[in-house]
Design an enzyme around this catalytic site. Structure first.
Site, PDB file in Angstrom:
ATOM      1  N   THR A  50      53.381   8.620  22.044  1.00 49.54           N
ATOM      2  CA  THR A  50      53.011   7.390  22.746  1.00 49.54           C
ATOM      3  C   THR A  50      52.548   6.312  21.773  1.00 49.54           C
ATOM      4  OG1 THR A  50      51.272   6.505  24.183  1.00 49.54           O
ATOM      5  CG2 THR A  50      50.753   8.545  23.087  1.00 49.54           C
ATOM      6  N   TYR A 109      43.089  11.605  25.413  1.00 47.59           N
ATOM      7  CA  TYR A 109      44.550  11.745  25.512  1.00 47.59           C
ATOM      8  C   TYR A 109      45.229  11.265  24.236  1.00 47.59           C
ATOM      9  CZ  TYR A 109      49.341  10.250  26.513  1.00 47.59           C
ATOM     10  OH  TYR A 109      50.693  10.043  26.434  1.00 47.59           O
ATOM     11  N   LYS A 156      47.344  13.305  21.285  1.00 45.49           N
ATOM     12  CA  LYS A 156      48.742  13.022  20.931  1.00 45.49           C
ATOM     13  C   LYS A 156      48.837  12.683  19.436  1.00 45.49           C
ATOM     14  CE  LYS A 156      51.943  12.827  23.164  1.00 45.49           C
ATOM     15  NZ  LYS A 156      52.940  13.869  23.594  1.00 45.49           N
ATOM     16  N   GLU A 197      49.958   4.753  22.300  1.00 42.87           N
ATOM     17  CA  GLU A 197      48.492   4.746  22.397  1.00 42.87           C
ATOM     18  C   GLU A 197      47.840   5.344  21.151  1.00 42.87           C
ATOM     19  OE1 GLU A 197      46.777   5.710  26.180  1.00 42.87           O
ATOM     20  OE2 GLU A 197      48.615   5.216  27.239  1.00 42.87           O
TER      21      GLU A 197
HETATM   22  N1  LIG Z   1      54.254   8.175  30.864  1.00 41.09           N
HETATM   23  C1  LIG Z   1      54.268   7.307  29.867  1.00 41.09           C
HETATM   24  O1  LIG Z   1      54.181   6.102  30.105  1.00 41.09           O
HETATM   25  C2  LIG Z   1      54.440   7.768  28.435  1.00 41.09           C
HETATM   26  C3  LIG Z   1      54.630   6.820  27.454  1.00 41.09           C
HETATM   27  C4  LIG Z   1      54.858   7.245  26.128  1.00 41.09           C
HETATM   28  C5  LIG Z   1      54.885   8.590  25.829  1.00 41.09           C
HETATM   29  N2  LIG Z   1      54.678   9.514  26.808  1.00 41.09           N
HETATM   30  C6  LIG Z   1      54.763  10.943  26.429  1.00 41.09           C
HETATM   31  O2  LIG Z   1      55.948  11.461  27.026  1.00 41.09           O
HETATM   32  C7  LIG Z   1      55.754  12.821  27.403  1.00 41.09           C
HETATM   33  C8  LIG Z   1      56.069  12.998  28.878  1.00 41.09           C
HETATM   34  O3  LIG Z   1      55.221  12.137  29.645  1.00 41.09           O
HETATM   35  P1  LIG Z   1      55.291  12.140  31.237  1.00 41.09           P
HETATM   36  O4  LIG Z   1      54.729  10.833  31.699  1.00 41.09           O
HETATM   37  O5  LIG Z   1      56.644  12.553  31.675  1.00 41.09           O
HETATM   38  O6  LIG Z   1      54.233  13.298  31.562  1.00 41.09           O
HETATM   39  P2  LIG Z   1      54.039  14.115  32.913  1.00 41.09           P
HETATM   40  O7  LIG Z   1      52.570  14.378  32.988  1.00 41.09           O
HETATM   41  O8  LIG Z   1      54.709  13.430  34.058  1.00 41.09           O
HETATM   42  O9  LIG Z   1      54.822  15.479  32.666  1.00 41.09           O
HETATM   43  C9  LIG Z   1      54.391  16.439  31.764  1.00 41.09           C
HETATM   44  C10 LIG Z   1      55.190  17.725  32.016  1.00 41.09           C
HETATM   45  O10 LIG Z   1      54.777  18.697  31.059  1.00 41.09           O
HETATM   46  C11 LIG Z   1      54.540  19.931  31.735  1.00 41.09           C
HETATM   47  N3  LIG Z   1      53.517  20.660  30.997  1.00 41.09           N
HETATM   48  C12 LIG Z   1      52.192  20.343  30.874  1.00 41.09           C
HETATM   49  N4  LIG Z   1      51.559  21.272  30.131  1.00 41.09           N
HETATM   50  C13 LIG Z   1      52.502  22.187  29.761  1.00 41.09           C
HETATM   51  C14 LIG Z   1      52.471  23.370  28.970  1.00 41.09           C
HETATM   52  N5  LIG Z   1      51.328  23.809  28.424  1.00 41.09           N
HETATM   53  N6  LIG Z   1      53.624  24.054  28.781  1.00 41.09           N
HETATM   54  C15 LIG Z   1      54.783  23.617  29.338  1.00 41.09           C
HETATM   55  N7  LIG Z   1      54.865  22.527  30.115  1.00 41.09           N
HETATM   56  C16 LIG Z   1      53.742  21.803  30.322  1.00 41.09           C
HETATM   57  C17 LIG Z   1      54.098  19.531  33.130  1.00 41.09           C
HETATM   58  O11 LIG Z   1      54.294  20.584  34.066  1.00 41.09           O
HETATM   59  C18 LIG Z   1      54.974  18.317  33.405  1.00 41.09           C
HETATM   60  O12 LIG Z   1      56.202  18.697  33.961  1.00 41.09           O
HETATM   61  C19 LIG Z   1      54.301  13.164  27.061  1.00 41.09           C
HETATM   62  O13 LIG Z   1      54.296  13.840  25.824  1.00 41.09           O
HETATM   63  C20 LIG Z   1      53.614  11.804  26.935  1.00 41.09           C
HETATM   64  O14 LIG Z   1      52.569  11.867  26.002  1.00 41.09           O
HETATM   65  C21 LIG Z   1      54.470   9.129  28.108  1.00 41.09           C
END
Ligand SMILES: NC(=O)c1ccc[n+]([C@@H]2O[C@H](COP(=O)([O-])OP(=O)(O)OC[C@H]3O[C@@H](n4cnc5c(N)ncnc54)[C@H](O)[C@@H]3O)[C@@H](O)[C@H]2O)c1
Length: 360
Positions: free
Chosen positions: A133, A159, A163, A135
């Site tokens: 991210t 968070y 990351k 962030e």
């Molecule tokens: N949402 C955003 O705006 C955003 C922006 C930039 C980066 N990210 C990054 O992208 C990635 C996905 O984000 P998202 O918004 O889809 O998150 P999300 O919370 O919607 O999904 C996370 C998924 O990971 C699974 N998970 C959690 N812990 C786990 C574990 N220990 N083992 C296996 N699976 C596990 C959950 O069941 C879920 O399906 C993350 O790494 C996040 O840091 C998100």
């Protein structure tokens, strides 16, 4: 390619899996623990495709992850599994440390052990793509500043700190062990299948229910927004064409103040859902300012010039077109939302390989 996607039942992971199955010839194994954020109903459209498989597992469970790696023999791993909600990280950081840091460490170790067994050519072609991210860079105070790939890390929340730690581990596994890694740091995503705890879906669903639309502090925090399907395309480009060891920032050139995002949703709802709830004269009347989040970053803005120049990726959606699509998607998929809100989405087994078959 055979691509193992971790966290493929989450918001962004499910967009990546849908994109890989619908628009490419790659095979996908989705490894996801199915925490509250994992929803197999976001994958209904592709769950029966013969190039798709789902395994329910924790990235921290090295025995199961190793068994999956041995059997599926991926040529690339796209690592999206994480705890991702900033407010939850403030209320209880423990799961964030466990999954984002210890879990990533465990996955790196299982991957390294598997990768070392590959023949030389396959070892060189292998990719470990860590999805992170913007962030991790902290916040920006100058109006014209942008996050670059070289911006020093200065995370603010549990968070973003977790990351940042995982990014450092991934880089160390390349420097120390030679694992061919790629890292992407992306701005805020929005779009279909986003959990109602996050700002945009929360505002849409609260407005439709005639509930208050909470805005932190004065609502002047600035975020760069990227439509999730644009992010999914960028990630597949990076894992297939990116330079090993490189970091790519991904963003939408869509800086918006939070309050303007909320007002924009209200304006779209006036047009797309004109039958307001009883007693609501205008959706915007529901806007309610609430106490600010501790450590709230003021401004994030990303320079996505490197991925544009080097890999030719540009976002297809503007914020206006993406937000309209998103609001319309929620209006058309209220049943998906209802099942998330009442918890009935949990316990689904679409496309799942049972553990006993996996470890047999
Ligand atoms: N949402 C955003 O705006 C955003 C922006 C930039 C980066 N990210 C990054 O992208 C990635 C996905 O984000 P998202 O918004 O889809 O998150 P999300 O919370 O919607 O999904 C996370 C998924 O990971 C699974 N998970 C959690 N812990 C786990 C574990 N220990 N083992 C296996 N699976 C596990 C959950 O069941 C879920 O399906 C993350 O790494 C996040 O840091 C998100």
């Amino acid at each position: 390619m055979r691509i193992l996607v971790t966290g493929g039942a989450g918001f962004i992971g499910s967009a990546v899996v849908r994109h890989l199955i619908s628009n490419t010839e790659h095979e996908v194994l989705n490894l996801d623990k199915l925490t509250y954020a994992g929803n197999l109903e976001s994958l209904t459209a592709i769950a029966s495709n013969s190039r798709y498989e789902f395994v329910q597992a924790d990235i921290g469970d090295q025995a199961t992850v190793s068994a999956v790696l041995e059997r599926f023999a991926p040529q690339a791993i796209m690592h999206l599994a994480a705890e991702s909600h900033v407010d939850r990280s403030i209320d209880g950081p423990s799961d964030f440390i466990q999954t984002n840091i210890v879990g990533t460490y465990s996955l790196l170790e299982a991957t390294r052990a598997y990768w070392q067994t590959l023949p030389a050519a396959e070892r060189e072609a292998f990719r470990f793509h860590h999805i992170s991210t913007d962030e991790v860079y902290g916040d920006l105070h100058g109006v014209d500043d942008l996050f670059l790939e070289t911006t020093p890390y200065a995370p603010s929340s549990p968070y973003s700190a977790s990351k940042a730690a995982s990014d450092h581990l991934v880089r160390a596994w390349q420097r120390t062990y030679g694992l061919p890694v790629l890292i992407t740091n992306c701005s805020n995503n929005y779009g279909p299948y986003h959990f109602p705890e996050k700002l945009i879906p929360l505002v849409i669903l609260n407005a439709l229910a005639g509930k208050p639309l909470p805005v932190y502090g004065d609502g002047l925090q600035v975020r760069d927004w990227l439509y999730v399907e644009d992010h999914a395309r960028a990630l597949v480009k990076v894992v297939t064409e990116g330079e090993v060891g490189e970091t790519y920032n991904i963003g939408g050139h869509n800086e918006q103040k939070n309050i303007d995002v909320v007002r924009g949703i209200c304006a779209l709802l006036e047009e797309l859902a004109p039958q307001r709830p009883a007693g609501v004269a205008h959706y915007a009347d529901l806007i309610t300012f609430v106490k600010d989040r501790p450590g709230h970053d003021l401004r994030y803005a990303i320079d996505a010039g490197k991925i544009e120049r080097e890999l030719g990726w540009v976002p297809e959606e503007t914020f206006q077109s993406g937000l309209r699509k998103t609001v319309q998607w929620y209006l058309d998929n209220l049943e998906w939302c209802r099942r998330v809100q009442d918890g009935s989405y949990q316990g689904q087994r679409l496309g799942m390989t049972e553990h006993k078959d996996l470890l047999a």
